[in-house]
Design an enzyme around this catalytic site. Structure first.
Site, mmCIF file in Angstrom:
data_model
loop_
_atom_site.group_PDB
_atom_site.id
_atom_site.type_symbol
_atom_site.label_atom_id
_atom_site.label_comp_id
_atom_site.label_asym_id
_atom_site.label_seq_id
_atom_site.Cartn_x
_atom_site.Cartn_y
_atom_site.Cartn_z
ATOM 1 N N HIS A 55 -85.928 -3.022 -43.321
ATOM 2 C CA HIS A 55 -85.483 -2.521 -42.018
ATOM 3 C C HIS A 55 -86.683 -2.245 -41.130
ATOM 4 O O HIS A 55 -87.709 -1.715 -41.576
ATOM 5 C CB HIS A 55 -84.658 -1.245 -42.199
ATOM 6 C CG HIS A 55 -83.883 -0.860 -40.974
ATOM 7 N ND1 HIS A 55 -84.457 -0.155 -39.935
ATOM 8 C CD2 HIS A 55 -82.590 -1.085 -40.613
ATOM 9 C CE1 HIS A 55 -83.548 0.046 -38.996
ATOM 10 N NE2 HIS A 55 -82.407 -0.508 -39.379
ATOM 11 N N GLU A 102 -87.232 -0.013 -38.918
ATOM 12 C CA GLU A 102 -87.644 1.390 -38.850
ATOM 13 C C GLU A 102 -88.561 1.746 -40.015
ATOM 14 O O GLU A 102 -89.579 2.422 -39.841
ATOM 15 C CB GLU A 102 -86.424 2.306 -38.847
ATOM 16 C CG GLU A 102 -86.802 3.780 -38.774
ATOM 17 C CD GLU A 102 -85.627 4.710 -38.947
ATOM 18 O OE1 GLU A 102 -85.820 5.812 -39.499
ATOM 19 O OE2 GLU A 102 -84.502 4.345 -38.539
ATOM 20 N N THR A 120 -83.696 7.094 -40.752
ATOM 21 C CA THR A 120 -82.772 7.956 -40.022
ATOM 22 C C THR A 120 -81.314 7.509 -40.084
ATOM 23 O O THR A 120 -80.426 8.275 -39.703
ATOM 24 C CB THR A 120 -83.168 8.057 -38.541
ATOM 25 O OG1 THR A 120 -83.075 6.758 -37.940
ATOM 26 C CG2 THR A 120 -84.577 8.605 -38.385
#
Length: 327
Positions: A128, A130, A168
């Site tokens: 990912h 992030e 997150t």
């Protein structure tokens, strides 16, 4: 007597504060600087949003190396590593940072842990964007942990000074299991002062749990590369409901509706409400005419836009219709 079929819409759903800010940044950049405005990666993980911004002149690229020297370049909501920032500076790019403030907070925590001599255990999905950005803050001190099983495989002494951070957009329940395993393995592990999983992911997952309790089928509107949308599907399934990801109404499989009298609908934090409305209209054509709303917490958080994007005369941010969903 004809059976009444219903739709139950979760609230909250759809855009979160970080997504609205990121989309609005691209809209304002296009207003101020004109096309093209380059965006590194998808500004948020939603095909409709990316398509609408592309029509307006945004150009989405995989790396900063694809951006012409000196051009305006927006960093996506998912954040970037220091190496990316350095490369952008080397190309003299005019960078506008749309990193979600909650992601930026995790970056700051990673820097602090590394500075204080901790090995960082980053809970998240390695592929990912992030996680790639957070990992890049201290790659020599960071290990990625995806599952409970990964914890036992960590090649670290049990008394190693460690701190954990999380992506997150993870599942609350699965992340809690991983963190519990880390705490059992490393009793002195330190963690963030507050939960790293963002408020919007938490609120949407909690609302989906209620949908799963009250409906035979739960549909989540979101793109296949949207982590928080996929987690919502998993949450519904974990609670015993049948659940599917629906990028848009055209992806609705009518076979899912066999024997179903009640359909719960929510949407990921990067999915525009227009996609939800289109799905509701499609279901209405199929006999699901009653629509109810399951109200949860009220979200009123707003993240400030970069000062450079304010109107030079009024000092305010003009309307950003895609972000504000007023198109």
């Amino acid at each position: 007597m004809k059976e009444t079929k219903r739709i139950v819409l979760a609230e909250p759903r759809g855009f979160c504060a970080g997504v609205r800010r990121a989309i609005g940044i691209v809209e304002r950049a296009l207003d101020l600087y004109g096309a093209p405005v380059y965006v590194r990666k998808e500004i948020v993980h939603n095909h409709r949003v990316v398509g609408e911004l592309t029509k307006r002149g945004a150009v989405f690229v995989d790396t900063e190396e694809e951006v012409p020297e000196g051009a305006v370049c927006v960093f996506s909501a998912h954040g970037v590593s220091p190496a990316v920032r350095s490369a952008a500076a080397g190309r003299r790019l005019d960078v506008i940072d749309a990193t979600c403030p909650l992601v930026a907070k995790v970056h700051q925590e990673a820097v602090r842990y590394a500075r204080d001599g901790f090995t960082i255990l980053l809970v998240g999905h390695a592929a990912h964007e992030e996680v790639e950005g957070t990992y890049g803050e201290a790659p020599e001190r960071t290990l990625i942990v995806e599952t409970v099983e990964d914890v036992a495989l960590l090649d670290l002494a049990d008394d190693t000074p460690v701190g954990y951070l999380t992506q997150t957009t993870l599942s609350l329940d699965e992340t809690a299991r991983v963190v519990d395993a880390l705490k059992r393995r490393f009793p002195h592990i330190v963690g963030p002062h507050g939960d790293d999983i963002c408020y919007a992911s938490q609120n949407r997952q909690n609302a989906v749990k209620e949908l799963a309790r009250a409906n035979e089928l739960v549909l989540i509107v979101g793109s296949p590369n949207s982590s928080n949308s996929i987690r919502m599907v998993e949450v519904a399934r974990d609670r015993g409901a049948r659940s599917h990801l629906v990028p848009d109404a055209g992806h609705l499989d009518e076979s899912w509706l066999q024997g179903v009298s009640s359909v719960g609908i929510s949407s990921g934090a990067s999915a525009p409400e227009l996609l939800v409305r289109e799905l509701v209209e499609k279901l209405a054509e199929l006999g699901y005419g009653d629509v109810e709303v399951a109200r949860g917490v009220t979200e009123d958080l707003v993240f400030a836009m970069p000062a450079r994007l304010t109107d030079p005369v009024t000092g305010r941010i003009p309307s950003t219709p895609l972000a504000e969903e007023t198109l």
